[in-house]
Write an enzyme that holds these catalytic residues in place. Structure first.
Site, short mmCIF file in Angstrom:
data_model
loop_
_atom_site.label_atom_id
_atom_site.label_comp_id
_atom_site.label_asym_id
_atom_site.label_seq_id
_atom_site.Cartn_x
_atom_site.Cartn_y
_atom_site.Cartn_z
N LYS A 137 31.00 -0.53 -21.53
CA LYS A 137 30.85 -0.14 -20.12
C LYS A 137 30.97 1.37 -19.95
O LYS A 137 30.23 1.98 -19.18
CB LYS A 137 31.88 -0.89 -19.25
CG LYS A 137 31.53 -2.37 -19.08
CD LYS A 137 32.65 -3.22 -18.47
CE LYS A 137 32.26 -4.69 -18.55
NZ LYS A 137 33.23 -5.62 -18.01
N GLN B 153 39.23 -5.28 -16.08
CA GLN B 153 38.70 -6.19 -17.10
C GLN B 153 39.53 -7.48 -17.16
O GLN B 153 40.76 -7.44 -17.18
CB GLN B 153 38.69 -5.48 -18.46
CG GLN B 153 38.00 -6.25 -19.57
CD GLN B 153 36.49 -6.37 -19.39
OE1 GLN B 153 35.86 -5.59 -18.68
NE2 GLN B 153 35.90 -7.37 -20.01
N ASP C 183 32.22 -5.28 -9.62
CA ASP C 183 32.09 -6.58 -10.32
C ASP C 183 31.57 -7.65 -9.36
O ASP C 183 31.05 -8.69 -9.80
CB ASP C 183 33.46 -7.04 -10.82
CG ASP C 183 33.63 -6.90 -12.33
OD1 ASP C 183 32.62 -6.93 -13.05
OD2 ASP C 183 34.79 -6.78 -12.77
N1 GUN Z 1 35.54 -10.15 -18.71
C1 GUN Z 1 34.41 -10.69 -19.22
N2 GUN Z 1 33.35 -10.37 -18.46
C2 GUN Z 1 33.82 -9.61 -17.45
C3 GUN Z 1 33.21 -8.96 -16.35
O1 GUN Z 1 32.01 -9.03 -16.12
N3 GUN Z 1 34.03 -8.27 -15.53
C4 GUN Z 1 35.36 -8.19 -15.74
N4 GUN Z 1 36.09 -7.50 -14.87
N5 GUN Z 1 35.96 -8.78 -16.75
C5 GUN Z 1 35.19 -9.48 -17.60
#
Ligand code: GUN
Length: 283
Positions: free
Chosen positions: A53, A97, A120
Site C-alpha cells: 500500500k 490494517q 477502506d
Molecule cells: N486486511 C486484509 N485486507 C484488508 C483491507 O482491504 N483493509 C484493511 N484495513 N485491512 C485488510
C-alpha cells in the site's frame, strides 16, 4: 478457451496512471494527497499488504506513512491516534490494517475513523451511503470488480448477478453496487441450499468465499461473466481463486484470472479512494 480474460493487472495500471495525473493536478494547487496506514502487531501477511500500500501510493505521487505499533498497544491508545489523524488536515485517508490483536474491538476502531477519511469504506457511514446511493467511499475490492465490469462495457441493467459470499467488505457491498446499476441480485452463502441452481441462472457471478473450486464449469451458464475474488493456495502452494479457472473458462463469456485479476484492482482502488478524499477536502 471460450472466455475472454478481464486483465485486472492491465486495468489497474491504467487506473494508477489516471491517479498519477489527478494527483499532479492536485499538487499543482498545493495539496499533497496523503494516506496514513496503521498496523498493530506483526502479522506477516499484514506486513506485506501494508508495504504494498505504501509503495503503490508513492509510485502514484500520493504520500503514505506506515505507523507500526506493538501487539500490546492499548485500544485507547489506538483510538487516540486515530482521533489525532482525523483532525490533521494534511492527512486525507486513514487505513487501519486488519486483523487487529484480539483485545481490540475492530468495529469500534473502524467507527473511530472519520467517514471523510475512511478510504477502506468499512465505516458504517460508508456502508450506509452506499446503501442509499449517496457519495461516500466504496470498499476497494467490490469497487474494483465494478470497474472490471465497466471495462468490458457490460450493461448490468436487468441482468441477474449472483454473489457468492456475504462478508461486510465484499459480498454485501458488491450486491449493493450491482443493484445500483439495476441488476437483479441474489446473494448466496454457506447456507444456500442449491448453489448450482442459483449460479446457473446468473449472467454475472462474483465468487467471494475464500475456498477453492466453489464454482465449477457445470455451475455456469454459457457466456456468463465470472469474477473471482478468492485468494487461496493450491496443492502446489500457488495463489488461486475460488473458481475452477481451467474448467469455467471453457463455458464463461468473460473471466478474471487469479493472480492478475481482482487483486491488483483492489490495490488500485485504495489509491482512487485516497485521491478522492483529498479532492473532496480541497473543494
Ligand atoms: N486486511 C486484509 N485486507 C484488508 C483491507 O482491504 N483493509 C484493511 N484495513 N485491512 C485488510
Amino acid at each position: 478457451m471460450a472466455a475472454k480474460l478481464i486483465d485486472g493487472k492491465a486495468l489497474a495500471q491504467q487506473i494508477r496512471a489516471e491517479v498519477s495525473g489527478r494527483t499532479q493536478a492536485l499538487k499543482a494547487r498545493g495539496v499533497q494527497p496523503a494516506l496514513a496506514i496503521i498496523m498493530v502487531g506483526d502479522d506477516p501477511a499484514s506486513a506485506v499488504y501494508t508495504k504494498h500500500k505504501v509503495n503503490d501510493s508513492t509510485e502514484t505521487g500520493l504520500a503514505a506513512t506506515l505507523e507500526r505499533y506493538p501487539a500490546t498497544m492499548a485500544e485507547n491508545e489506538l483510538l487516540a491516534r486515530i482521533r489525532t489523524l482525523n483532525e490533521d488536515p494534511a492527512v486525507h485517508g486513514i487505513l487501519v490494517q486488519l486483523p487487529l490483536p484480539k483485545h481490540m474491538d475492530a468495529h469500534k476502531v473502524i467507527e473511530t475513523i472519520s467517514p471523510a477519511k475512511d478510504v477502506d469504506g468499512f465505516h458504517v457511514a460508508s456502508a450506509g451511503a452506499l446503501m442509499v446511493g449517496q457519495p461516500g467511499f466504496w470498499p476497494c475490492t467490490p469497487h474494483g470488480c465494478m470497474k472490471m465490469l465497466e471495462s468490458i462495457g457490460y450493461d448490468l441493467r436487468g441482468k441477474h448477478a449472483v454473489v457468492i459470499g456475504r462478508s461486510n467488505i465484499v459480498g454485501k457491498p458488491m450486491a449493493m453496487m450491482l443493484l445500483g446499476k439495476n441488476a437483479t441480485v441474489t446473494i448466496c452463502h454457506s447456507a444456500t441450499q442449491d448453489l448450482k441452481a442459483m449460479t446457473l441462472q446468473a449472467d454475472v457471478i462474483v465468487a467471494a468465499v475464500g475456498k477453492r473450486n466453489v464454482l465449477t464449469a457445470d455451475m455456469v451458464k454459457p457466456g456468463a461473466v465470472v469474477i473471482d475474488v478468492g485468494m487461496n493456495t493450491n496443492d502446489e502452494g500457488k495463489l488461486c481463486g475460488d473458481v475452477d479457472f481451467a474448467g469455467v473458462k471453457e463455458v464463461a463469456g468473460w473471466i478474471t484470472p487469479v493472480p492478475g485479476g481482482v487483486g491488483p484492482m483492489t490495490r488500485a482502488m485504495l489509491l482512487v479512494n485516497t485521491l478522492e478524499a483529498a479532492e473532496r477536502a480541497a473543494r
